[in-house]
Design a protein around this motif. Structure first.
Motif, short mmCIF file in Angstrom:
data_model
loop_
_atom_site.label_atom_id
_atom_site.label_comp_id
_atom_site.label_asym_id
_atom_site.label_seq_id
_atom_site.Cartn_x
_atom_site.Cartn_y
_atom_site.Cartn_z
N ILE A 52 0.83 -1.21 0.00
CA ILE A 52 0.00 0.00 0.00
C ILE A 52 0.86 1.26 0.00
O ILE A 52 0.52 2.26 -0.64
CB ILE A 52 -1.01 0.00 1.18
N GLU A 53 2.01 1.21 0.65
CA GLU A 53 2.91 2.37 0.67
C GLU A 53 3.42 2.70 -0.73
O GLU A 53 3.67 3.87 -1.04
CB GLU A 53 4.08 2.13 1.63
N ASP A 54 3.59 1.68 -1.58
CA ASP A 54 3.99 1.91 -2.96
C ASP A 54 2.94 2.72 -3.69
O ASP A 54 3.25 3.67 -4.42
CB ASP A 54 4.20 0.58 -3.70
N LEU A 55 1.67 2.37 -3.49
CA LEU A 55 0.58 3.08 -4.16
C LEU A 55 0.48 4.52 -3.65
O LEU A 55 0.29 5.45 -4.45
CB LEU A 55 -0.74 2.35 -3.94
N LYS A 56 0.64 4.70 -2.36
CA LYS A 56 0.57 6.05 -1.80
C LYS A 56 1.69 6.94 -2.32
O LYS A 56 1.47 8.10 -2.67
CB LYS A 56 0.63 5.99 -0.27
N GLU A 57 2.91 6.38 -2.40
CA GLU A 57 4.02 7.20 -2.88
C GLU A 57 3.89 7.47 -4.38
O GLU A 57 4.24 8.55 -4.85
CB GLU A 57 5.37 6.55 -2.57
N ALA A 58 3.36 6.52 -5.13
CA ALA A 58 3.13 6.75 -6.57
C ALA A 58 2.14 7.89 -6.77
O ALA A 58 2.34 8.77 -7.62
CB ALA A 58 2.62 5.47 -7.25
N LEU A 59 1.09 7.90 -5.98
CA LEU A 59 0.10 8.97 -6.08
C LEU A 59 0.69 10.31 -5.67
O LEU A 59 0.47 11.33 -6.34
CB LEU A 59 -1.11 8.63 -5.21
N ALA A 60 1.48 10.32 -4.60
CA ALA A 60 2.12 11.56 -4.16
C ALA A 60 3.09 12.07 -5.22
O ALA A 60 3.16 13.27 -5.50
CB ALA A 60 2.85 11.33 -2.83
N TYR A 61 3.86 11.16 -5.83
CA TYR A 61 4.80 11.55 -6.87
C TYR A 61 4.06 12.16 -8.06
O TYR A 61 4.46 13.20 -8.59
CB TYR A 61 5.64 10.35 -7.32
N ALA A 62 2.98 11.51 -8.49
CA ALA A 62 2.23 12.01 -9.64
C ALA A 62 1.63 13.38 -9.35
O ALA A 62 1.64 14.27 -10.22
CB ALA A 62 1.13 11.02 -10.01
N ALA A 63 1.13 13.58 -8.14
CA ALA A 63 0.58 14.89 -7.78
C ALA A 63 1.67 15.95 -7.79
O ALA A 63 1.47 17.06 -8.32
CB ALA A 63 -0.08 14.81 -6.40
N TRP A 64 2.82 15.63 -7.22
CA TRP A 64 3.93 16.57 -7.20
C TRP A 64 4.38 16.89 -8.63
O TRP A 64 4.58 18.05 -8.99
CB TRP A 64 5.10 15.98 -6.41
N ARG A 65 4.51 15.87 -9.46
CA ARG A 65 4.99 16.06 -10.83
C ARG A 65 4.03 16.89 -11.66
O ARG A 65 4.44 17.69 -12.51
CB ARG A 65 5.22 14.68 -11.48
N SER A 66 2.75 16.75 -11.40
CA SER A 66 1.76 17.51 -12.18
C SER A 66 1.83 19.00 -11.88
O SER A 66 1.36 19.81 -12.67
CB SER A 66 0.35 16.98 -11.93
N GLU A 67 2.42 19.37 -10.75
CA GLU A 67 2.55 20.77 -10.38
C GLU A 67 3.84 21.41 -10.86
O GLU A 67 4.01 22.61 -10.75
CB GLU A 67 2.44 20.94 -8.86
N GLU A 68 4.75 20.61 -11.38
CA GLU A 68 6.01 21.17 -11.88
C GLU A 68 5.74 22.01 -13.13
O GLU A 68 4.84 21.73 -13.91
CB GLU A 68 6.98 20.05 -12.27
N ILE A 69 6.55 23.01 -13.29
CA ILE A 69 6.45 23.86 -14.48
C ILE A 69 7.69 23.60 -15.34
O ILE A 69 8.81 23.66 -14.85
CB ILE A 69 6.40 25.35 -14.09
N GLU A 70 7.44 23.32 -16.60
CA GLU A 70 8.56 23.12 -17.53
C GLU A 70 8.76 24.40 -18.32
O GLU A 70 7.83 24.95 -18.88
CB GLU A 70 8.28 21.94 -18.45
N VAL A 71 9.98 24.87 -18.31
CA VAL A 71 10.32 26.11 -19.00
C VAL A 71 11.27 25.76 -20.14
O VAL A 71 12.30 25.10 -19.94
CB VAL A 71 11.02 27.10 -18.02
N PRO A 72 10.92 26.18 -21.36
CA PRO A 72 11.82 25.87 -22.48
C PRO A 72 13.16 26.60 -22.32
O PRO A 72 13.21 27.72 -21.81
CB PRO A 72 11.05 26.37 -23.71
N LEU A 73 14.20 25.95 -22.75
CA LEU A 73 15.53 26.56 -22.70
C LEU A 73 15.66 27.59 -23.83
O LEU A 73 15.21 27.35 -24.95
CB LEU A 73 16.61 25.49 -22.87
N ALA A 74 16.25 28.70 -23.50
CA ALA A 74 16.50 29.73 -24.51
C ALA A 74 17.72 29.30 -25.32
O ALA A 74 18.74 28.88 -24.76
CB ALA A 74 16.73 31.07 -23.87
#
Length: 76
Positions: A52-74
């Motif tokens: 169950i801890e694997d599922l919880k951490e996968a969900l936490a990781y996905a939530a965190w990743r969805s909030e990241e902002i990707e900025v194109p390199l100049a």
């Protein structure tokens, strides 16, 4: 994001996709199953080597990743 204990990113495993440590189950697979209506119990029956801890951490990781902002390199 706190240190991940159960999620690894290894270019030699599943093309570098985030996976549960020690198995070839991606975070995307787990999130896709949850989004499709499978319960934690259903997923643990399908993948009895997960915890169950694997599922919880996968969900936490996905939530965190969805909030990241990707900025194109100049390009200079």
């Amino acid at each position: 994001m706190k240190n991940l204990e159960r999620i690894v990113l290894d270019p030699a495993v599943m093309g570098g996709k985030p996976c549960i440590k020690g198995v070839r189950v991606t975070v995307g697979t787990i999130i896709g199953l949850l989004a499709s209506g499978y319960s934690n119990e259903d997923i643990l029956k399908m993948y009895p080597y997960l915890q169950i801890e694997d599922l919880k951490e996968a969900l936490a990781y996905a939530a965190w990743r969805s909030e990241e902002i990707e900025v194109p390199l100049a390009i200079a």
